[in-house]
Write a protein that holds these residues in place. Structure first.
Motif, short mmCIF file in Angstrom:
data_model
loop_
_atom_site.label_atom_id
_atom_site.label_comp_id
_atom_site.label_asym_id
_atom_site.label_seq_id
_atom_site.Cartn_x
_atom_site.Cartn_y
_atom_site.Cartn_z
N LEU A 172 1.00 -0.87 -0.40
CA LEU A 172 -0.03 0.35 0.13
C LEU A 172 0.83 1.50 -0.28
O LEU A 172 0.33 2.25 -0.55
N LEU A 173 1.73 1.39 0.80
CA LEU A 173 2.61 2.61 0.84
C LEU A 173 3.53 2.42 -0.78
O LEU A 173 3.71 4.23 -0.88
N HIS A 174 3.27 1.45 -1.54
CA HIS A 174 4.11 1.67 -2.76
C HIS A 174 2.76 2.47 -4.26
O HIS A 174 3.60 2.63 -4.72
N LEU A 175 1.66 2.29 -3.31
CA LEU A 175 0.18 1.85 -4.28
C LEU A 175 0.74 4.28 -5.09
O LEU A 175 0.50 3.90 -6.37
N PRO A 176 1.20 5.38 -4.63
CA PRO A 176 0.93 6.45 -5.39
C PRO A 176 2.44 6.07 -6.39
O PRO A 176 1.32 6.51 -7.71
N ARG A 177 2.82 5.75 -6.58
CA ARG A 177 3.69 5.47 -7.43
C ARG A 177 3.52 4.37 -8.52
O ARG A 177 3.27 4.19 -10.34
N LEU A 178 2.93 3.54 -8.16
CA LEU A 178 2.29 1.78 -8.62
C LEU A 178 1.24 2.50 -9.54
O LEU A 178 0.96 2.04 -11.12
N ALA A 179 -0.03 3.10 -8.84
CA ALA A 179 -0.85 3.63 -9.88
C ALA A 179 -0.03 4.96 -10.88
O ALA A 179 -1.34 5.12 -11.33
N ALA A 180 0.46 5.40 -10.56
CA ALA A 180 0.88 6.17 -11.41
C ALA A 180 1.90 6.20 -12.60
O ALA A 180 1.85 6.42 -13.35
N GLY A 181 1.65 4.40 -12.51
CA GLY A 181 2.13 3.61 -14.19
C GLY A 181 3.71 3.62 -13.47
O GLY A 181 4.56 3.37 -14.65
N LEU A 182 4.68 3.61 -12.24
CA LEU A 182 6.05 3.77 -12.14
C LEU A 182 6.31 2.13 -11.41
O LEU A 182 7.50 1.86 -11.79
N ALA A 183 5.23 1.93 -11.90
CA ALA A 183 5.88 0.26 -11.34
C ALA A 183 6.15 -1.15 -11.96
O ALA A 183 6.19 -0.20 -13.93
N PRO A 184 7.34 -1.41 -12.22
CA PRO A 184 7.87 -2.40 -13.02
C PRO A 184 6.24 -3.53 -13.48
O PRO A 184 5.19 -3.42 -14.21
N SER A 185 7.00 -3.87 -15.01
CA SER A 185 6.33 -3.86 -16.66
C SER A 185 5.78 -5.60 -16.26
O SER A 185 4.43 -5.21 -16.25
N GLY A 186 6.25 -6.14 -14.95
CA GLY A 186 5.42 -7.31 -14.61
C GLY A 186 6.08 -8.19 -15.52
O GLY A 186 6.19 -10.26 -15.75
N THR A 187 7.47 -8.08 -16.36
CA THR A 187 7.86 -9.38 -17.68
C THR A 187 9.18 -9.24 -16.39
O THR A 187 9.75 -8.42 -16.58
N GLY A 188 9.81 -9.88 -16.99
CA GLY A 188 10.98 -11.14 -16.80
C GLY A 188 10.57 -10.97 -15.04
O GLY A 188 10.08 -11.77 -14.22
N ALA A 189 12.20 -11.22 -14.25
CA ALA A 189 12.06 -11.29 -13.38
C ALA A 189 11.34 -10.55 -12.42
O ALA A 189 11.50 -8.82 -12.57
N LEU A 190 10.99 -10.97 -11.18
CA LEU A 190 9.96 -9.83 -10.50
C LEU A 190 10.75 -9.34 -9.43
O LEU A 190 11.55 -10.37 -8.53
N PRO A 191 10.71 -8.11 -9.17
CA PRO A 191 11.78 -7.75 -7.72
C PRO A 191 10.58 -8.49 -6.05
O PRO A 191 9.63 -8.52 -6.70
#
Length: 202
Positions: A172-191
């Motif tokens: 949830l603390l990552h939500l502002p960044r992720l909701a803005a489209g700054l999340a990893p793409s989900g492809t390749g290795a998952l952090p």
């Protein structure tokens, strides 16, 4: 974050549950698969849906659930669990399929001993994949009474404070960044968000 029960919820907490099905004779279940999803349901202004566990009153969380079978795609697990636990259907009007996004984050945590009997002998850890679901403000929520007691919408920071699970709170603390489209793409290795211990997922 502490795993102690949360403080009494505010008056905005809503209790809306589906009618319980008639009781039936218990049946043997196959062991749970130690791979699951965490789905953060939120609005455009970052209000977050939390639901209170029926088996642990006072424990608030996002939608979680394990794969039904080893070959179930994670996106399908996420869609199914959201529908089962909240009544929200991905693909319904206002909630297009692309509203459900793989955030490309993964948690590995130790399962609480009290819930290990649901898994195969010797299984002690679960891998959890994190998704986000954007829904319109005012989206109705209907809970499964066997699984959850109440729900509430909270600002993302307050929701993070309310969660009993550290990995849920961290997502949830990552939500502002992720909701803005700054999340990893989900492809390749998952952090990994973190090797969270004793999260107590179902």
């Amino acid at each position: 974050m502490s795993d102690t029960p949360a403080a009494p919820p505010p008056s905005s907490v809503v209790c809306a549950v589906a009618e319980a099905a008639p009781a039936s004779a218990p049946s043997a279940r196959p062991p749970k698969i130690p791979e699951s999803v965490l789905v953060v349901i939120h609005t455009a202004d970052l209000q977050v849906l939390l639901i209170e566990r029926a088996d642990q009153p006072g424990y608030w969380q996002s939608v979680t659930g394990s794969k039904d079978h080893p070959h179930e795609a994670l996106i399908e697990t996420a869609r199914r669990e959201v529908a089962e636990e909240t009544g929200i259907v991905v693909g319904a009007p206002g909630i297009p399929p692309q509203a459900l996004r793989d955030w490309g984050l993964r948690n590995v945590y130790e399962i609480y001993p009290v819930w290990r009997h649901r898994y195969a002998p010797g299984v002690t850890h679960n891998t959890e994949h994190v998704f986000g679901l954007l829904v319109p403000a005012g989206t109705p929520v209907v809970l499964s009474p066997r699984e959850h007691l109440r729900h509430q919408w909270l600002p993302w920071q307050a929701a993070a404070d309310r969660c009993f699970s550290p990995s849920n709170a961290e997502a949830l603390l990552h939500l502002p960044r992720l909701a803005a489209g700054l999340a990893p793409s989900g492809t390749g290795a998952l952090p990994e968000v973190g090797a969270a211990v004793a999260q107590g997922r179902r």
